[in-house]
Structures are given as C-alpha cells and as structure tokens.
Design a protein around this motif. Structure first.
Motif, PDB file in Angstrom:
ATOM      1  N   ASP A   1      49.029 -12.748  -8.643  1.00 57.71           N
ATOM      2  CA  ASP A   1      50.452 -11.896  -7.816  1.00 57.71           C
ATOM      3  C   ASP A   1      49.898 -10.468  -7.413  1.00 57.71           C
ATOM      4  OD1 ASP A   1      48.100 -10.545  -9.672  1.00 57.71           O
ATOM      5  OD2 ASP A   1      49.599 -10.148 -11.234  1.00 57.71           O
ATOM      6  N   GLN A   2      48.784 -10.406  -6.346  1.00 58.25           N
ATOM      7  CA  GLN A   2      48.549  -9.325  -5.735  1.00 58.25           C
ATOM      8  C   GLN A   2      48.780 -10.843  -4.130  1.00 58.25           C
ATOM      9  OE1 GLN A   2      46.423  -7.050  -7.757  1.00 58.25           O
ATOM     10  NE2 GLN A   2      47.126  -4.963  -5.567  1.00 58.25           N
ATOM     11  N   ARG A   3      48.746 -10.246  -3.432  1.00 54.84           N
ATOM     12  CA  ARG A   3      49.447 -11.509  -2.228  1.00 54.84           C
ATOM     13  C   ARG A   3      48.214 -11.046  -1.499  1.00 54.84           C
ATOM     14  NH1 ARG A   3      52.272 -11.310   3.247  1.00 54.84           N
ATOM     15  NH2 ARG A   3      52.415 -12.879   3.385  1.00 54.84           N
ATOM     16  N   GLY A   4      47.153 -12.792  -1.424  1.00 58.77           N
ATOM     17  CA  GLY A   4      46.222 -12.369  -0.213  1.00 58.77           C
ATOM     18  C   GLY A   4      44.648 -11.765  -1.316  1.00 58.77           C
ATOM     19  N   GLN A   5      44.947 -11.239  -2.093  1.00 56.64           N
ATOM     20  CA  GLN A   5      44.276 -10.776  -2.362  1.00 56.64           C
ATOM     21  C   GLN A   5      42.803 -11.642  -2.776  1.00 56.64           C
ATOM     22  OE1 GLN A   5      44.146  -6.924  -4.834  1.00 56.64           O
ATOM     23  NE2 GLN A   5      42.492  -7.442  -6.266  1.00 56.64           N
ATOM     24  N   TRP A   6      41.405 -12.153  -2.568  1.00 59.20           N
ATOM     25  CA  TRP A   6      40.807 -12.949  -3.328  1.00 59.20           C
ATOM     26  C   TRP A   6      41.299 -14.650  -2.823  1.00 59.20           C
ATOM     27  CZ3 TRP A   6      36.785 -10.880  -2.571  1.00 59.20           C
ATOM     28  CH2 TRP A   6      36.245  -9.415  -3.235  1.00 59.20           C
ATOM     29  N   ALA A   7      41.387 -14.719  -1.779  1.00 57.07           N
ATOM     30  CA  ALA A   7      42.670 -16.147  -2.467  1.00 57.07           C
ATOM     31  C   ALA A   7      42.171 -16.882  -1.766  1.00 57.07           C
ATOM     32  CB  ALA A   7      43.778 -15.990  -1.393  1.00 57.07           C
ATOM     33  N   GLU A   8      40.846 -17.113  -0.944  1.00 59.74           N
ATOM     34  CA  GLU A   8      40.282 -17.771  -0.569  1.00 59.74           C
ATOM     35  C   GLU A   8      38.586 -17.451  -1.116  1.00 59.74           C
ATOM     36  OE1 GLU A   8      40.051 -18.768   3.772  1.00 59.74           O
ATOM     37  OE2 GLU A   8      41.289 -19.924   3.020  1.00 59.74           O
ATOM     38  N   TRP A   9      38.443 -18.750  -1.627  1.00 59.81           N
ATOM     39  CA  TRP A   9      36.834 -19.014  -1.703  1.00 59.81           C
ATOM     40  C   TRP A   9      36.047 -20.159  -0.866  1.00 59.81           C
ATOM     41  CZ3 TRP A   9      34.783 -14.934  -4.926  1.00 59.81           C
ATOM     42  CH2 TRP A   9      35.405 -14.311  -5.323  1.00 59.81           C
ATOM     43  N   VAL A  10      34.603 -20.176  -0.914  1.00 62.72           N
ATOM     44  CA  VAL A  10      33.658 -21.410  -0.370  1.00 62.72           C
ATOM     45  C   VAL A  10      32.993 -21.061  -1.624  1.00 62.72           C
ATOM     46  CG1 VAL A  10      31.810 -22.170   1.442  1.00 62.72           C
ATOM     47  CG2 VAL A  10      34.465 -21.270   2.283  1.00 62.72           C
ATOM     48  N   SER A  11      32.611 -22.595  -1.795  1.00 62.66           N
ATOM     49  CA  SER A  11      31.854 -22.854  -2.762  1.00 62.66           C
ATOM     50  C   SER A  11      30.275 -23.342  -2.002  1.00 62.66           C
ATOM     51  CB  SER A  11      32.079 -23.988  -3.871  1.00 62.66           C
ATOM     52  OG  SER A  11      30.153 -24.781  -4.473  1.00 62.66           O
ATOM     53  N   LEU A  12      29.069 -22.655  -1.704  1.00 66.72           N
ATOM     54  CA  LEU A  12      28.259 -23.532  -1.783  1.00 66.72           C
ATOM     55  C   LEU A  12      27.204 -24.697  -2.304  1.00 66.72           C
ATOM     56  CD1 LEU A  12      26.609 -19.854   0.229  1.00 66.72           C
ATOM     57  CD2 LEU A  12      28.845 -21.488   1.159  1.00 66.72           C
ATOM     58  N   ALA A  13      28.468 -25.209  -3.828  1.00 66.17           N
ATOM     59  CA  ALA A  13      27.361 -26.316  -4.699  1.00 66.17           C
ATOM     60  C   ALA A  13      27.326 -27.116  -3.365  1.00 66.17           C
ATOM     61  CB  ALA A  13      28.369 -25.909  -5.727  1.00 66.17           C
ATOM     62  N   ARG A  14      28.402 -27.067  -3.120  1.00 67.62           N
ATOM     63  CA  ARG A  14      27.959 -28.959  -2.449  1.00 67.62           C
ATOM     64  C   ARG A  14      27.048 -29.304  -1.503  1.00 67.62           C
ATOM     65  NH1 ARG A  14      30.118 -33.115   0.883  1.00 67.62           N
ATOM     66  NH2 ARG A  14      31.039 -31.549   2.649  1.00 67.62           N
ATOM     67  N   THR A  15      27.931 -28.592  -0.495  1.00 65.97           N
ATOM     68  CA  THR A  15      26.626 -28.371   0.723  1.00 65.97           C
ATOM     69  C   THR A  15      24.990 -27.891   0.645  1.00 65.97           C
ATOM     70  OG1 THR A  15      28.312 -25.810   1.329  1.00 65.97           O
ATOM     71  CG2 THR A  15      28.776 -28.039   2.405  1.00 65.97           C
ATOM     72  N   MET A  16      25.040 -26.710  -0.224  1.00 65.89           N
ATOM     73  CA  MET A  16      23.887 -25.986   0.084  1.00 65.89           C
ATOM     74  C   MET A  16      23.308 -26.324  -1.086  1.00 65.89           C
ATOM     75  SD  MET A  16      24.789 -23.106   2.593  1.00 65.89           S
ATOM     76  CE  MET A  16      22.991 -22.564   2.805  1.00 65.89           C
ATOM     77  N   GLY A  17      23.402 -26.841  -2.234  1.00 66.51           N
ATOM     78  CA  GLY A  17      22.907 -26.814  -3.673  1.00 66.51           C
ATOM     79  C   GLY A  17      22.595 -25.459  -4.017  1.00 66.51           C
TER      80      GLY A  17
END
Ligand SMILES: Cc1cc2nc3c(=O)[nH]c(=O)nc-3n(C[C@H](O)[C@H](O)[C@H](O)COP(=O)(O)OP(=O)(O)OC[C@H]3O[C@@H](n4cnc5c(N)ncnc54)[C@H](O)[C@@H]3O)c2cc1C
Length: 189
Positions: free
Chosen positions: A59-75
């Motif tokens: 509900d707050q535009r742009g806040q914490w909208a984008e995440w990258v997971s390092l689980a697949r690429t870096m284990g």
C-alpha cells in the motif's frame, strides 16, 4: 579526475582556478540518484528458492517493492531488498533497527507472520557516504546529454575527467565508468 558527481555536487572538493561555467552548470543540473540495498541473512530460505526476483505491490508505493533472493544463484539464505529515489534517500536517516523492522513488516505481509527474524544484515547509505553522495547519475529535469560532454571536457592538457556521469550513453553503469577511463587514456596519449 574520477570523483563521483555526488562528491562534485557537495562542493567538498575545491578547484583553483574555479571550474568553467559550463562544467559548474553540468554538475548542478545533472542528477545524482539513490538506490540503497538491505541484505538480510536467515537460517534457511522460507521463500520460493527457485526464483531470483521477488516483486511486492504494497500500500506504500515503491516501498520494499523489489527483492533479490541469493538462494538459487549462491546457495545462501539471503534476501536483498532495494529502495530508490525519495524513499531510498529518506531511510538513510533511519537507524539500522528501524530499517530492518520496516523490511520485516513487508516480508511478513508477503510470506506470513511466522517467518523468523534475520540472523544478520548489511545496509548501504550511498547518499550520506561522503565519498559517493549517491548511487549513480541520471537526467534530472532541466539537464541534457550535452552537459555530460561539458562534465567530460578536459581543462587544458592537464586535468581530465572520467567516471560514469561523463558517459553519454552508459552513465549509471560500471561499463560507462570503464569506457570513460578508456576515453581519457586516449586523450592523454
Ligand atoms: C546499489 C547500486 C547498484 C548498481 N548496480 C549496477 C549494475 O547492476 N550494473 C552496472 O553496470 N552498474 C551498477 N551500478 C553503478 C556502478 O557501480 C557505477 O556507475 C560505477 O561504480 C561508477 O564508477 P566511477 O568510477 O564513476 O565511480 P566510483 O566507483 O564511485 O569511484 C569513485 C572513487 O572516488 C573515490 N573518492 C570519492 N571522493 C574522493 C575524494 N574526495 N578524494 C579521493 N577519492 C575520492 C571514491 O572512494 C571511489 O573509489 C550500481 C551502483 C549502485 C550504488
């Protein structure tokens, strides 16, 4: 001279004689943007570990909208959250605890109330870093590509200017910074 545009904007480095008017105008009018990162390390991944990017529309535009997971690429059970522009700049004044708590509220909305607290975190504050003054340059309203040429112009045969903000096509990137160095190497050959 490869000082970041943000450092030039701060006025902390003085030039004597003063820089020419066109260069001063370019420094003033080109924008220095902010993109900050928060890394959170957990015991184990509680999110889908077969994808790299996780997007969130809250509900707050742009806040914490984008995440990258390092689980697949870096284990590694690590999530990286971004905040850019106004919010990215604003949260630099927050304490580490407030930033992590704010991110965790979003992750609980995404993955449920029972997810664990992180074991460790890393936070960037690029705008307040006196050696950066922001993350990378952009075209602020009122600026134009020719200003990057003015920023890149040498002072006689003595002082040469490189760095991402001086590259017309690839500003804001590592390859833009590299190519600007190649240009200067040719200038002084
Ligand atoms: C969060 C984030 C994500 C990014 N993602 C990407 C990406 O995915 N792909 C990509 O291509 N690019 C990306 N970039 C951009 C890329 O990192 C920059 O464009 C590039 O590093 C700029 O290089 P530069 O040499 O111009 O400046 P910098 O790397 O900032 O180098 C300038 C140097 O000057 C030094 N300095 C500052 N002030 C002084 C002083 N007073 N005296 C002496 N030295 C000083 C600094 O310490 C620094 O070492 C990202 C940047 C950030 C912040």
């Amino acid at each position: 001279m490869t000082l970041p545009l943000g450092v030039l904007k701060s006025g902390r480095v003085r030039f004597n004689p003063p820089l020419p008017a066109q260069k001063v105008q370019a420094i003033k009018q080109l924008g220095m943007g902010v993109l900050n990162k928060l890394y959170l390390r957990f015991d184990e991944a509680f999110w889908p570990d077969d994808v790299d990017w996780l997007e969130y529309l809250g509900d707050q535009r742009g806040q914490w909208a984008e995440w990258v997971s390092l689980a697949r690429t870096m284990g590694q059970p690590v999530l990286l959250g971004f905040n850019a522009a106004t919010l990215g700049r604003e949260i630099e004044s927050w304490s580490d605890q407030k930033i992590v708590a704010s991110a965790m509220r979003t992750l609980r909305n995404m993955f449920g109330a029972d997810i664990p607290e992180p074991m460790a975190y890393q936070i960037t504050r690029w705008a307040s870093d006196p050696f950066a003054g922001g993350s990378y340059s952009y075209y602020a309203v009122g600026s134009s590509p020719v200003m990057r040429n003015h920023l890149a112009a040498p002072l006689g045969q003595r002082v040469h200017f490189a760095g991402e903000a001086t590259h017309r096509e690839y500003f804001g990137t590592a390859h833009g910074a590299f190519l600007s160095g190649v240009r200067v190497a040719r200038e002084i050959e």
